[in-house]
Design a protein around this motif. Structure first.
Motif, PDB file in Angstrom:
ATOM      1  N   ILE A 158       0.836  -1.030  -0.058  1.00 27.63           N
ATOM      2  CA  ILE A 158       0.138   0.066  -0.030  1.00 27.63           C
ATOM      3  C   ILE A 158       0.856   1.157  -0.040  1.00 27.63           C
ATOM      4  N   PHE A 159       1.975   1.313   0.599  1.00 22.58           N
ATOM      5  CA  PHE A 159       2.692   2.422   0.629  1.00 22.58           C
ATOM      6  C   PHE A 159       3.526   2.824  -0.822  1.00 22.58           C
ATOM      7  N   ASN A 160       3.901   1.692  -1.460  1.00 23.75           N
ATOM      8  CA  ASN A 160       4.460   1.894  -2.729  1.00 23.75           C
ATOM      9  C   ASN A 160       3.093   2.354  -3.613  1.00 23.75           C
ATOM     10  N   VAL A 161       1.948   2.019  -3.465  1.00 17.73           N
ATOM     11  CA  VAL A 161       0.878   2.552  -4.283  1.00 17.73           C
ATOM     12  C   VAL A 161       0.677   3.896  -3.829  1.00 17.73           C
ATOM     13  N   ILE A 162       0.750   4.297  -2.537  1.00 16.02           N
ATOM     14  CA  ILE A 162       0.530   5.771  -2.065  1.00 16.02           C
ATOM     15  C   ILE A 162       1.581   6.584  -2.727  1.00 16.02           C
ATOM     16  N   LEU A 163       2.861   6.383  -2.799  1.00 13.86           N
ATOM     17  CA  LEU A 163       3.849   6.951  -3.124  1.00 13.86           C
ATOM     18  C   LEU A 163       3.823   7.196  -4.687  1.00 13.86           C
ATOM     19  N   SER A 164       3.455   6.096  -5.291  1.00  8.54           N
ATOM     20  CA  SER A 164       3.131   6.242  -6.821  1.00  8.54           C
ATOM     21  C   SER A 164       1.919   7.493  -7.114  1.00  8.54           C
ATOM     22  N   ALA A 165       1.103   7.306  -6.383  1.00  7.68           N
ATOM     23  CA  ALA A 165      -0.143   8.294  -6.410  1.00  7.68           C
ATOM     24  C   ALA A 165       0.380   9.765  -6.264  1.00  7.68           C
ATOM     25  N   ILE A 166       1.211   9.932  -5.228  1.00  4.53           N
ATOM     26  CA  ILE A 166       1.685  11.364  -4.992  1.00  4.53           C
ATOM     27  C   ILE A 166       2.723  11.571  -6.105  1.00  4.53           C
ATOM     28  N   PHE A 180      14.061  18.421 -13.632  1.00  8.02           N
ATOM     29  CA  PHE A 180      14.795  17.886 -12.370  1.00  8.02           C
ATOM     30  C   PHE A 180      14.335  18.460 -11.067  1.00  8.02           C
ATOM     31  N   GLY A 181      13.856  19.650 -10.973  1.00 11.56           N
ATOM     32  CA  GLY A 181      13.406  20.266  -9.760  1.00 11.56           C
ATOM     33  C   GLY A 181      12.310  19.422  -9.039  1.00 11.56           C
ATOM     34  N   LYS A 182      11.342  19.003  -9.883  1.00  8.92           N
ATOM     35  CA  LYS A 182      10.189  18.215  -9.524  1.00  8.92           C
ATOM     36  C   LYS A 182      10.888  16.828  -8.910  1.00  8.92           C
ATOM     37  N   GLU A 183      12.001  16.275  -9.598  1.00  6.19           N
ATOM     38  CA  GLU A 183      12.513  15.065  -9.286  1.00  6.19           C
ATOM     39  C   GLU A 183      13.191  15.060  -8.010  1.00  6.19           C
ATOM     40  N   LEU A 184      14.018  16.088  -7.816  1.00  2.00           N
ATOM     41  CA  LEU A 184      14.517  16.530  -6.607  1.00  2.00           C
ATOM     42  C   LEU A 184      13.773  16.593  -5.492  1.00  2.00           C
ATOM     43  N   ALA A 185      12.735  17.271  -5.731  1.00  4.68           N
ATOM     44  CA  ALA A 185      11.694  17.446  -4.554  1.00  4.68           C
ATOM     45  C   ALA A 185      11.001  16.307  -3.874  1.00  4.68           C
ATOM     46  N   LEU A 186      10.832  15.220  -5.076  1.00  2.00           N
ATOM     47  CA  LEU A 186      10.253  14.112  -4.573  1.00  2.00           C
ATOM     48  C   LEU A 186      11.345  13.152  -3.832  1.00  2.00           C
ATOM     49  N   LEU A 187      12.429  13.184  -4.406  1.00  2.00           N
ATOM     50  CA  LEU A 187      13.692  12.453  -3.498  1.00  2.00           C
ATOM     51  C   LEU A 187      13.737  12.882  -2.292  1.00  2.00           C
ATOM     52  N   LEU A 188      13.718  14.273  -2.068  1.00  4.42           N
ATOM     53  CA  LEU A 188      14.050  14.850  -0.715  1.00  4.42           C
ATOM     54  C   LEU A 188      12.771  14.456   0.305  1.00  4.42           C
ATOM     55  N   ALA A 228       1.744  14.285 -13.183  1.00  2.00           N
ATOM     56  CA  ALA A 228       0.941  14.040 -14.307  1.00  2.00           C
ATOM     57  C   ALA A 228      -0.465  14.838 -14.363  1.00  2.00           C
ATOM     58  N   SER A 229      -0.637  15.214 -12.762  1.00  2.00           N
ATOM     59  CA  SER A 229      -2.037  16.172 -12.792  1.00  2.00           C
ATOM     60  C   SER A 229      -1.771  17.606 -13.513  1.00  2.00           C
ATOM     61  N   GLU A 230      -0.486  17.872 -13.255  1.00  2.00           N
ATOM     62  CA  GLU A 230      -0.042  19.257 -13.657  1.00  2.00           C
ATOM     63  C   GLU A 230      -0.102  19.373 -15.195  1.00  2.00           C
ATOM     64  N   ILE A 231       0.576  18.334 -15.717  1.00  2.00           N
ATOM     65  CA  ILE A 231       0.522  18.267 -17.150  1.00  2.00           C
ATOM     66  C   ILE A 231      -1.031  18.108 -17.859  1.00  2.00           C
ATOM     67  N   GLU A 232      -1.666  17.418 -17.229  1.00  2.00           N
ATOM     68  CA  GLU A 232      -3.188  17.074 -17.478  1.00  2.00           C
ATOM     69  C   GLU A 232      -4.130  18.545 -17.517  1.00  2.00           C
ATOM     70  N   SER A 233      -3.807  19.320 -16.370  1.00  2.00           N
ATOM     71  CA  SER A 233      -4.487  20.395 -15.980  1.00  2.00           C
ATOM     72  C   SER A 233      -3.946  21.571 -16.814  1.00  2.00           C
ATOM     73  N   ALA A 245       4.614   9.284 -15.840  1.00  2.00           N
ATOM     74  CA  ALA A 245       3.808  10.630 -15.618  1.00  2.00           C
ATOM     75  C   ALA A 245       3.770  11.466 -16.965  1.00  2.00           C
ATOM     76  N   THR A 246       4.964  11.451 -17.710  1.00  2.00           N
ATOM     77  CA  THR A 246       5.139  12.131 -18.938  1.00  2.00           C
ATOM     78  C   THR A 246       4.113  11.764 -19.911  1.00  2.00           C
ATOM     79  N   LYS A 247       3.483  10.746 -19.945  1.00  2.00           N
ATOM     80  CA  LYS A 247       2.538   9.893 -20.942  1.00  2.00           C
ATOM     81  C   LYS A 247       1.037   9.612 -20.270  1.00  2.00           C
ATOM     82  N   LEU A 248       1.077   9.216 -19.114  1.00  2.00           N
ATOM     83  CA  LEU A 248      -0.157   8.828 -18.329  1.00  2.00           C
ATOM     84  C   LEU A 248      -0.732   9.761 -17.511  1.00  2.00           C
ATOM     85  N   LYS A 249      -1.951   9.591 -17.164  1.00  2.00           N
ATOM     86  CA  LYS A 249      -2.664  10.458 -15.929  1.00  2.00           C
ATOM     87  C   LYS A 249      -2.461   9.671 -14.840  1.00  2.00           C
ATOM     88  N   THR A 250      -2.815  10.347 -13.797  1.00  2.00           N
ATOM     89  CA  THR A 250      -2.382  10.002 -12.330  1.00  2.00           C
ATOM     90  C   THR A 250      -2.844   8.641 -12.085  1.00  2.00           C
TER      91      THR A 250
END
Length: 263
Positions: free
Chosen positions: A78-86, A115-123, A92-97, A185-190
């Motif tokens: 479940i925690f892997n699923v939650i992380l993937s949703a986040i 890079f910035g979004k990826e770094l924020a998620l890693l942090l 993906a939601s920002e691309i979609e909207s 997320a570059t191709k798929l919705k959330t």
């Protein structure tokens, strides 16, 4: 030189803004429920619950308990699923909207945004790791030591190296999850990202048992390190190399897709 300084400032600004957005969004708070794992487990063992039992051959140290909590959290899919949703929600939601277009118009360089979004998620993931470590150790000394049959009150023993490696391996796997879902997320919705990741997880699990190609699955290294075999140091080294290789490759592909995307 000025161009590099501006890019670095923009990159840091994007990472800070994205990290603040992650920590302020209510949906990302779901990941903090991972802290309930050491809390509930320590309480259950301390008061000898019939639901939560300990079957080990001896008492555990603080680091040993922390390692067990990381492995248990990882095993709870479940925690892997939650992380993937986040991850999907933050990209993906920002691309979609089309809200990502505003950031692109302001920054200009799509690579910096990725890079910035990826770094924020890693942090963000690293922050969760630190909280889980701190919570596990606090619960160990504050609660679990009430049951001397389970906890011996010692911080670490001669298995500390293996147990730290097990903690690190789970953290690495969550980092890899970020790289994978960011690319999706570059191709798929959330919601599709979450479903695709779940399918991909099953595939990775199957690959980890197939000779010859099991080394391409991160779950193979995770299982090997979790088993505490004599080759733990080698497995950790290979897993770190795997992290860097897959991180670079997937980030490169993700940036390329974002640059070619019509927003």
């Amino acid at each position: 030189m000025e161009w590099r300084d501006k890019n670095m400032r923009d990159f840091v600004t994007i990472a800070k803004v994205e990290l603040k957005k992650l920590l302020s969004r209510k949906d990302t708070w779901l990941m903090f429920t991972i802290l309930l794992v050491p809390i509930l487990y320590s309480v259950g063992l301390a008061f000898e619950s019939n639901v939560i039992t300990y079957t080990g051959s001896g008492s555990v140290t603080a680091i040993g308990f922390t390692s067990a909590m990381f492995q248990m959290s990882q095993s709870m899919f479940i925690f892997n699923v939650i992380l993937s949703a986040i991850i999907g929600r933050s990209f993906a939601s920002e691309i979609e909207s089309k809200s990502l277009r505003l950031c692109i118009n302001r920054i200009g360089d799509r690579r910096l945004i990725y890079f910035g979004k990826e770094l924020a998620l890693l942090l963000y993931s690293a922050f969760i790791d630190v909280l889980l470590i701190a919570t596990s150790i606090i619960c160990y000394y504050a609660v679990l030591t009430r049951n001397p049959n389970v906890a011996n009150g010692v911080f670490c023993d001669n298995r500390m190296g293996t147990e730290i490696a097990q903690i690190l391996s789970v953290s690495i796997f969550w980092f890899i999850t970020i790289f994978i879902v960011m690319l999706m997320a570059t191709k798929l919705k959330t919601l599709v990202c979450v479903a695709a990741y779940m399918i991909f997880y099953i595939i990775m699990n199957l690959l980890s048992y197939l000779n010859g190609i099991k080394y391409f699955s991160p779950l193979y290294y995770l299982v090997e390190i979790s088993s505490g075999s004599s080759s733990t140091l080698l497995d950790v080294t290979l897993f770190i190399l795997y992290l860097f290789c897959i991180g670079i490759c997937l980030t490169y592909i993700g940036v390329h897709r974002l640059e070619k995307m019509d927003l």
